[in-house]
Design an enzyme around this catalytic site. Structure first.
Site, short mmCIF file in Angstrom:
data_model
loop_
_atom_site.label_atom_id
_atom_site.label_comp_id
_atom_site.label_asym_id
_atom_site.label_seq_id
_atom_site.Cartn_x
_atom_site.Cartn_y
_atom_site.Cartn_z
N HIS A 1 21.24 35.91 4.49
CA HIS A 1 20.23 35.74 3.45
C HIS A 1 19.66 34.33 3.53
O HIS A 1 20.34 33.36 3.18
CB HIS A 1 20.84 35.99 2.08
CG HIS A 1 19.88 35.78 0.96
ND1 HIS A 1 18.92 36.71 0.62
CD2 HIS A 1 19.68 34.74 0.12
CE1 HIS A 1 18.21 36.25 -0.39
NE2 HIS A 1 18.65 35.05 -0.71
N ASP B 1 16.79 32.00 2.16
CA ASP B 1 15.69 31.80 1.22
C ASP B 1 14.54 31.11 1.93
O ASP B 1 14.72 30.08 2.59
CB ASP B 1 16.15 30.95 0.04
CG ASP B 1 17.11 31.71 -0.87
OD1 ASP B 1 16.80 32.86 -1.21
OD2 ASP B 1 18.16 31.14 -1.23
N ASP C 1 18.44 39.52 -3.76
CA ASP C 1 18.59 38.32 -4.58
C ASP C 1 17.48 38.07 -5.59
O ASP C 1 17.45 37.01 -6.20
CB ASP C 1 18.70 37.09 -3.64
CG ASP C 1 19.14 35.84 -4.36
OD1 ASP C 1 19.92 35.95 -5.32
OD2 ASP C 1 18.70 34.75 -3.98
N HIS D 1 11.21 34.65 -3.94
CA HIS D 1 11.95 34.68 -5.21
C HIS D 1 12.60 33.37 -5.63
O HIS D 1 13.35 33.35 -6.63
CB HIS D 1 12.98 35.82 -5.18
CG HIS D 1 14.09 35.64 -4.19
ND1 HIS D 1 14.16 36.36 -3.03
CD2 HIS D 1 15.17 34.83 -4.18
CE1 HIS D 1 15.23 36.01 -2.35
NE2 HIS D 1 15.87 35.06 -3.03
#
Length: 1013
Positions: free
Chosen positions: A262, A264, A374, A579
């Site tokens: 993951h 970001d 997320d 996000h």
């Protein structure tokens, strides 16, 4: 038998940690290391390779915040190491207990070929297996000294979140850089002991299997020669084989593991660093795929693939090869893993359009599922949008973070506002960075809500955010846990395979209807208001540019539709919907750059719209209406003079006075236009708003009450609003001036000025215009507060059982009471352009042009009447992770709309967000399309992405009821097809009398492809 458990457990832990683990590398030889500090921002490999390097000693501090240091490492494999597995092992001086968001590096050969990254839990780079002996090793290592913003669990503000304030003091101390021999037998023993010990500790005290493992470990440790761990490792492993070979129970839970990292797209680092994080992690992943044939890696976010393609072509080529081999699984189908609440409906559609097209164009793969582990809650239009983009499943993790209520399902059907359902899964392992520890395996089984109905779940494994992704150690754990008594079974497989098996096993899974509301991170609807405003305005400017570019393409000879520019601008806006950007939860650097990008996007889109309008030919001033609704309202000419005009939906009209409505009168602090009468109190609040059409007072108490709350959540400052914020506040009732600033037959306006707090000021202009019941409140805030939130309250005299808030392609109803803990937990919610309150026969809407967060509550008065209050969240002042979040100027408008139906709220929401445009133009081309039928709302008008010249129209039913009508075109229509979001035909549309016949279910989205004659 005497209980020896404690002795055995302590013995195994010490021997493992102090003897076995430390013997994994049998021999080491230090590299010769030189260093060069890159000035400023990162440089290309070629520049670094040509730089002058200085000798560098281990134990030396290095790396200013956000800096890049290049290390040259040279060495030679000793001849006596022939036949062994030899690796480079590099410790940059890693800190903390989080493997992401700190020092990390990418190792290159001297020709620039990226080999593999070095991360806190992934420090090796393979040199030879087996070694010949005598190999020369020469690496160039690009090391990033990213600061650990998460240090001390966000307990205090830090200046490290922006290179402008971070300083230049070195952050890390280089520990070691060695050529080393991996003792594979010891390494495997290390993993054998880890897996068994962790399983043992998770089993119950009365479980025979726990004690069997304990005694097996105890006996095995007797065989460990502390003076020769390497020589005795094989015997110890042999002794452990029976314990590792006991098969799992037939009813054991099955965990489908899929490699994951993951990353970001921006968060505690800027976008430029994400570009490097992806290259490092993806280098690791492709290296791991070469080593493990059974490894499968799921990766979303087309934007990150594009960065690697453009900046790291050799890594990109390895990704392409892994995709061909079936070991790399593009998933998610979105441009980025966007926020789940704030992007507009058309923007969510474009996330899928651009994301899925990228994967189809570059890999020939159409992704089947939505991968959003997320994001901070998910809007109730997602099931329909996802299915219209060709998706079959939906995955997230974040709802497990709920503060109050435990979500009741892990595998279920999610039903959206229109009735569409999509098969959905929440991994019960409660992490998207799994490593298959004993605790994680036990937690997944313990948490799983569908026991008795289903028996499988998914676990994304690997270190994210710069941690380097999946590791060989995690793969080895998965192999040992494939069929092990006492544990869930692990199978590494593609997410599509998991979802196919889960759906087959559990076709009658329970249904969850409506939004997936996260009972946490509620402040993400408000934090970093300028970022949110940039998004909202960009979305509407894109709509405007596409509409008028389409109009010009149809009616202006020689005009060329700007496909490339619109594509690029859309992707910029979609990126910033990530996000942790749009929600306002990133460091200062990210939001500083986002504001600059939004300003650039606005300039380009204004220019594109002006070019399209100019292409229609020079002439007299005209008014252009981008809204999907006819409008009769006041607009200002070039010299600022108000003019009342009537303009058709998606069309234009001359800038000339229409039949004048009843004029506006201003009497002291009273504004009256024959539709509403507004009284402004001496303190600047609205003391009365009377709906003259209905003959009723709208307000139960003073309206536009500005309330300043103390706002210090328990933990995540930029993310959270905790319920206790309501308990301490100051009402801003001291107006320094209340002044009439406009008194015209078409416009009346009163300006209210206030000062408060730490030098903050608010100037609000309250306006009433001829012909409209809408009361606009233009707001200019100079904000200098800390740990505060400012809200604007409208207590209306309505007994509303629920509020309705606009979301993507529709609206959602939420109870105004708090009968249950689920309703009580929704004390701060999100909405788009409007919130509507109603009782039978009467309603009121609060409209906004850039605000998302709000709360709704109700009380019963002494007279028996009910006051229902809407409070918009205007601006916050968190200090972590950005100590200066939201400081400075904010300009926005919100409005009160008395006597409003939902249809009125929809129309005025568009109107406030799509101001009429005045420009010189020659004539009045027919609107590209005109929708007829109540509730039918056109959301987008554009040319087809394949440059065929077809016109694509996306519309939806906006009231929440069935709708029938027609779509008429301003051009000769040769044919029409209903398509999916990617403009692929699904069926022919019915054409009657030259118009497309429309029948829509509540909140249905419909995309039409119109062929011109």
């Amino acid at each position: 038998m005497h209980d020896e458990s404690r002795r055995i457990e302590e013995r195994v832990q010490r021997l493992h940690d102090q003897r076995i683990k430390t013997a994994v590398y049998a021999a080491t030889l230090p590299f010769e290391v030189e260093a060069w500090q890159a000035p400023g921002e990162p440089v290309p490999f070629e520049e670094a390779a040509a730089a002058s390097y200085e000798p560098f000693a281990m134990g030396t501090p290095w790396g200013p915040p956000w800096g890049t240091t290049w290390f040259r490492m040279r060495g030679q494999v000793p001849a006596e190491w022939a036949g062994r597995r030899v690796e480079a092992v590099i410790d940059l001086g890693f800190v903390g207990d989080w493997p992401g968001n700190q020092a990390e590096a990418l190792v290159h050969l001297t020709d620039g070929t990226p080999l593999k990254a070095v991360n806190p839990l992934n420090q090796y780079v393979a040199i030879a297996n087996p070694a010949q002996g005598g190999e020369t090793v020469d690496y160039l290592v690009e090391a990033a000294s990213n600061p650990d913003i998460l240090a001390d669990n966000f307990s205090r503000p830090t200046p490290l979140g922006d290179k402008l304030t971070a300083g230049d003091k070195p952050l890390y101390t280089f520990r070691s850089a060695d050529i080393a021999v991996l003792d594979e037998e010891v390494w495997h023993l290390d993993l054998d002991v880890q897996v068994l010990r962790e399983l043992m500790l998770e089993l119950g005290e009365h479980d025979p299997r726990r004690h069997e493992i304990a005694h097996a470990l105890d006996r095995a440790m007797d065989l460990l020669d502390l003076d020769d761990v390497s020589g005795s490792a094989a015997a110890v492993r042999e002794a452990l084989k029976p314990a590792l070979s006991r098969p799992a129970h037939a009813s054991a839970h099955t965990i489908s593991g899929v490699g994951h990292a993951h990353i970001d797209s921006a968060w505690l680092w800027p976008i430029r660093e994400t570009k490097r994080k992806t290259s490092r992690t993806f280098s690791n992943v492709t290296s791991l795929a070469d080593e493990y044939d059974d490894f499968i890696f799921a990766c979303s976010q087309a934007q990150q693939y594009e960065w690697v393609r453009d900046h790291y072509p050799k890594v990109w080529a390895r990704i392409q090869e892994s995709v061909k081999n079936g070991q790399w699984a593009p998933v998610g189908g979105m441009w980025v893993e966007s926020d789940g609440n704030l992007p507009g409906g058309e923007a969510v559609a474009r996330q899928f359009v651009h994301g899925k097209r990228f994967f189809m164009d570059h890999f020939g793969i159409e992704t089947k599922g939505v991968w959003l582990p997320d994001s901070f809650g998910y809007n109730a239009a997602y099931p329909q949008i996802a299915k219209l983009a060709g998706n079959e499943w939906f995955l997230t993790q974040k709802i497990s973070w709920n503060q109050t209520n435990r979500f009741p399902h892990h595998t279920f059907w999610w039903e959206g506002i229109d009735g569409t359902r999509i098969f959905t899964h929440f991994p019960p392992v409660d992490t998207y960075n799994a490593r298959f520890s004993g605790e994680e395996m036990s937690r997944a089984v313990r948490n799983y809500s569908e026991k008795g109905g289903a028996s499988r779940s998914l676990a994304p494994f690997g270190w994210g955010d710069g941690g380097g992704g999946p590791t060989r150690e995690i793969m080895e754990r998965a192999r040992r846990l494939a069929d092990l008594e006492g544990s869930a079974k692990v199978v590494v497989e593609h997410p599509d395979e998991f979802f196919a098996k889960a759906r087959e096993e559990y076709p009658d899974a329970p249904v969850w209807v409506g939004e997936l509301y996260l009972e946490l991170h509620r402040a993400t609807y408000t934090s970093q208001a300028r970022t949110k405003q940039g998004n909202r305005r960009s979305e509407h400017l894109l709509r405007e540019a596409e509409l008028w570019a389409t109009t010009a393409a149809l009616h202006a000879p020689g005009y060329s539709y700007p496909y490339e520019k619109l594509d690029r601008l859309w992707k910029t806006v979609l990126l910033h919907q990530f996000h942790d950007i749009l929600p306002g939860s990133s460091i200062a650097w990210v939001h500083r750059e986002a504001e600059a990008e939004y300003a650039r996007v606005a300039r380009e889109l204004h220019a594109l719209t002006s070019e399209a309008v100019a292409a229609l030919g020079a002439g007299a001033p005209r008014v252009f209406n981008t809204s999907p609704y006819d409008r009769a309202e006041v607009v200002r000419s070039a010299d600022g003079t108000p003019v009342y005009v009537e303009v058709p939906a998606s069309g234009s009209a001359p800038l000339a006075d229409a039949a004048p409505p009843q004029p506006v009168t201003v009497d002291g602090r009273v504004l009256d236009n024959g539709l509403v009468r507004v009284e402004v109190a001496e303190n600047g609040t609205l003391s009365s708003v009377r709906d003259l059409r209905a003959g009723r007072e709208v307000l139960a108490e003073p309206g536009n009450l500005l309330r300043l709350h103390t706002d210090l959540p328990n933990y995540w400052d930029a993310w959270d609003i905790d319920k206790h914020y309501k308990n301490r506040y100051t009402d801003l009732l001291d107006a320094s001036s209340v002044t009439v600033v406009e008194q015209d037959p078409l416009v009346g306006a009163i300006r209210v000025e206030r000062s408060f707090g730490k030098g903050s000021t608010i100037t609000q202009t309250i306006s009433v215009r001829a012909g409209s019941p809408r009361i606009d409140i233009e707001t200019d805030i100079d904000w200098h507060e800390t740990e505060k939130i400012l809200k604007a309250a409208f207590p209306v005299d309505i007994r509303a059982p629920h509020s309705s808030a606009e979301i993507q392609f529709g609206h959602i109803q939420r109870p105004t009471h708090t009968n249950t803990s689920w309703e009580s937990a929704r004390f701060e919610v999100s909405g788009h352009r409007w919130v509507h309150l109603a009782e039978p026969g009467y309603g009121v809407a609060v409209i906004n042009d850039s605000t998302y967060g709000h709360d709704v509550s109700r009380t019963v008065r002494e007279d028996g009447g009910t006051t229902t209050t809407v409070r918009l969240s205007l601006v916050r002042a968190p200090r972590i992770p950005d100590p200066e979040a939201d400081q400075g100027r904010h300009r926005f408008t919100y409005a009160l709309l008395p006597g409003a139906t939902v249809e009125d709220a929809v129309a005025e929401g568009y109107a406030l967000n799509l101001p009429l445009r005045v420009a010189d133009a020659a004539g009045a081309p027919e609107p590209v399309v005109s929708a007829e039928g109540e509730g039918i709302t056109v959301e987008a008008v554009k040319l087809a992405d394949d440059a065929s010249g077809d016109v694509v129209v996306r519309l939806y039913e906006s009231r929440g009821g069935r709708a029938t009508g027609t779509l008429r075109t301003g051009f000769p229509l040769a044919g029409a097809q209903i398509t999916d979001l990617l403009e692929r035909p699904l069926e022919d549309a019915e054409i009657t009398d030259g118009a497309v016949a429309l029948t829509l279910r509540p909140f249905q989205i419909l995309t039409l492809r119109l062929r011109r004659s």
